[in-house]
Design a protein around this motif. Structure first.
Motif, PDB file in Angstrom:
ATOM      1  N   GLU A  20       0.815  -0.763  -0.014  1.00  0.00           N
ATOM      2  CA  GLU A  20       0.153  -0.136  -0.368  1.00  0.00           C
ATOM      3  C   GLU A  20       1.040   1.414  -0.455  1.00  0.00           C
ATOM      4  OE1 GLU A  20      -3.571   2.552   2.156  1.00  0.00           O
ATOM      5  OE2 GLU A  20      -2.357   0.764   2.877  1.00  0.00           O
ATOM      6  N   THR A  24       1.107   3.568  -3.300  1.00  0.00           N
ATOM      7  CA  THR A  24       0.790   4.881  -3.217  1.00  0.00           C
ATOM      8  C   THR A  24       1.565   5.861  -3.643  1.00  0.00           C
ATOM      9  OG1 THR A  24      -1.234   4.418  -1.652  1.00  0.00           O
ATOM     10  CG2 THR A  24      -0.252   6.862  -1.525  1.00  0.00           C
ATOM     11  N   ILE A 180      -0.309  14.493   4.814  1.00  0.00           N
ATOM     12  CA  ILE A 180      -1.683  13.249   5.117  1.00  0.00           C
ATOM     13  C   ILE A 180      -1.452  11.308   4.997  1.00  0.00           C
ATOM     14  CG2 ILE A 180      -4.523  12.975   5.083  1.00  0.00           C
ATOM     15  CD1 ILE A 180      -3.827  16.373   4.032  1.00  0.00           C
ATOM     16  N   THR A 181      -0.883  11.141   3.206  1.00  0.00           N
ATOM     17  CA  THR A 181      -1.121  10.108   3.573  1.00  0.00           C
ATOM     18  C   THR A 181      -0.027   9.038   4.211  1.00  0.00           C
ATOM     19  OG1 THR A 181      -1.016  10.342   1.018  1.00  0.00           O
ATOM     20  CG2 THR A 181      -0.174   8.152   1.358  1.00  0.00           C
ATOM     21  N   LEU A 183      -0.217   9.813   7.688  1.00  0.00           N
ATOM     22  CA  LEU A 183      -0.578   8.870   8.879  1.00  0.00           C
ATOM     23  C   LEU A 183      -1.959   8.284   8.290  1.00  0.00           C
ATOM     24  CD1 LEU A 183      -0.835  13.106  10.281  1.00  0.00           C
ATOM     25  CD2 LEU A 183       0.443  11.054  10.969  1.00  0.00           C
ATOM     26  N   ARG A 184      -2.592   8.140   7.178  1.00  0.00           N
ATOM     27  CA  ARG A 184      -3.499   7.440   6.944  1.00  0.00           C
ATOM     28  C   ARG A 184      -2.551   5.894   6.608  1.00  0.00           C
ATOM     29  NH1 ARG A 184      -4.355   4.753   2.042  1.00  0.00           N
ATOM     30  NH2 ARG A 184      -3.291   5.701   1.132  1.00  0.00           N
ATOM     31  N   LEU A 185      -1.289   5.658   6.205  1.00  0.00           N
ATOM     32  CA  LEU A 185      -0.943   4.274   6.398  1.00  0.00           C
ATOM     33  C   LEU A 185      -0.647   3.955   7.359  1.00  0.00           C
ATOM     34  CD1 LEU A 185       1.221   5.494   3.361  1.00  0.00           C
ATOM     35  CD2 LEU A 185      -0.684   3.644   2.996  1.00  0.00           C
ATOM     36  N   LEU A 187      -2.372   4.426  10.026  1.00  0.00           N
ATOM     37  CA  LEU A 187      -3.320   4.712  11.358  1.00  0.00           C
ATOM     38  C   LEU A 187      -4.110   3.029  10.566  1.00  0.00           C
ATOM     39  CD1 LEU A 187      -5.509   5.355  13.884  1.00  0.00           C
ATOM     40  CD2 LEU A 187      -6.753   6.141  11.209  1.00  0.00           C
ATOM     41  N   ILE A 188      -4.442   2.974   9.123  1.00  0.00           N
ATOM     42  CA  ILE A 188      -4.784   1.696   9.340  1.00  0.00           C
ATOM     43  C   ILE A 188      -3.526   0.854   9.506  1.00  0.00           C
ATOM     44  CG2 ILE A 188      -5.888   0.438   6.730  1.00  0.00           C
ATOM     45  CD1 ILE A 188      -6.172   3.529   5.007  1.00  0.00           C
ATOM     46  N   GLU A 202     -14.602   5.407  13.486  1.00  0.00           N
ATOM     47  CA  GLU A 202     -13.613   6.169  11.739  1.00  0.00           C
ATOM     48  C   GLU A 202     -14.411   7.502  11.663  1.00  0.00           C
ATOM     49  OE1 GLU A 202     -15.237   3.588   8.445  1.00  0.00           O
ATOM     50  OE2 GLU A 202     -14.351   1.947   8.808  1.00  0.00           O
ATOM     51  N   LEU A 206      -8.273  12.578  15.129  1.00  0.00           N
ATOM     52  CA  LEU A 206      -6.443  11.903  15.167  1.00  0.00           C
ATOM     53  C   LEU A 206      -6.019  10.672  16.189  1.00  0.00           C
ATOM     54  CD1 LEU A 206      -4.499  13.647  12.898  1.00  0.00           C
ATOM     55  CD2 LEU A 206      -5.577  10.856  12.089  1.00  0.00           C
ATOM     56  N   LEU A 209      -8.279   8.045  16.940  1.00  0.00           N
ATOM     57  CA  LEU A 209      -7.911   6.993  16.288  1.00  0.00           C
ATOM     58  C   LEU A 209      -6.776   6.297  16.525  1.00  0.00           C
ATOM     59  CD1 LEU A 209      -9.284   8.749  12.998  1.00  0.00           C
ATOM     60  CD2 LEU A 209     -10.561   7.010  13.891  1.00  0.00           C
TER      61      LEU A 209
END
Length: 247
Positions: A20, A24, A180-181, A183-185, A187-188, A202, A206, A209
């Motif tokens: 990912e 990405t 942002i990308t 942090l998303r990676l 987190l998930i 969801e 932040l 989460l």
């Protein structure tokens, strides 16, 4: 001491995170800006991955071999000695190194299956969804040699190294990171690593989460301290912009 992580769960999560993050990064580099439809168009993703097919496999081995060794072995000196013995007996292939890193044949086979599944999805213009990942990865009972905090360290290193490698694949002389990308990676994939299920809250901010994903404050501190260390490590790379070095 915190509990040790399951090697199958961790290996699957780390493998998913690599694909990912790397994929990405390539998409972010080829399609800069905030056009969601453009970045998530399966045709665009497929074309981008096909253009860099060979680099995916090469970077996977470069990044994931040391990660998997740290996951499954506690004595680094013995690891080095054992690899030297193996290489003296025969010329080792990348598959031999990967099998050694996984420690057992069954985990090696599970890792190969995860590699193939994620690669096929990426070359088809898709990333592995969380429900798909949780349902399809190979389950087992082998425990890793590390606990949750160290597993989180490995997750952060996997994501950051894979993301940067993906950007360098497209733009080797100018590295700009999408915060942002990242942090998303984090987190998930940390949530999958630690909790083995999708995020439940969801819609939270932040802080909430990451509390859910990491499980406790100590793990959160480990995640962000490791992230800081990675930025310091990257700051020594001249291909990074001054803005990234300042962060």
């Amino acid at each position: 001491m915190t509990k040790r992580v399951n090697s199958y769960q961790a290996t699957a999560a780390l493998t998913r995170a690599f694909f990912e993050a790397f994929g990405t990064a390539i998409v972010d580099s080829k399609y800069p800006g905030d056009d969601f439809d453009e970045k998530n168009n399966p045709s665009n993703i497929k074309q981008a991955m096909l253009e860099h097919y060979e680099q995916i496999g090469n970077n996977f081995m470069d990044i994931m071999l040391p990660i998997l060794i740290r996951l499954n072995y506690s004595d680094e000196e013995k690891v080095e000695s054992d690899i030297q013995k193996l290489s003296a007996e025969k010329k080792l292939t990348v598959h031999d190194y990967l099998k050694f890193a996984c420690k057992t044949t069954k985990l090696y086979e599970a890792t190969v299956d995860e590699y193939k599944r994620n690669m096929e999805l990426l070359l088809g213009g898709m990333f592995s969804t969380i429900p798909e990942h949780l349902e399809q990865y190979t389950k087992g009972i082998q425990l890793a040699e590390i606990d949750e905090p160290k597993a989180i360290q490995l997750m952060v290193r996997t994501i950051m190294k894979a993301y940067v490698a993906g950007i360098k694949t497209v733009k080797p002389h100018k590295i700009n990171l999408n915060q942002i990308t990242i942090l998303r990676l984090l987190l998930i994939n940390t949530n999958i690593l630690i909790n083995n299920h999708a995020l439940e809250n969801e819609d939270g901010d932040l802080v909430v989460l990451f509390e859910e994903a990491c499980g406790n404050e100590d793990n959160i501190n480990v995640l962000f301290n490791t992230l800081d260390d990675m930025y310091k490590e990257f700051a020594e790379d001249d291909s990074f912009s001054n803005k990234e070095k300042a962060n």
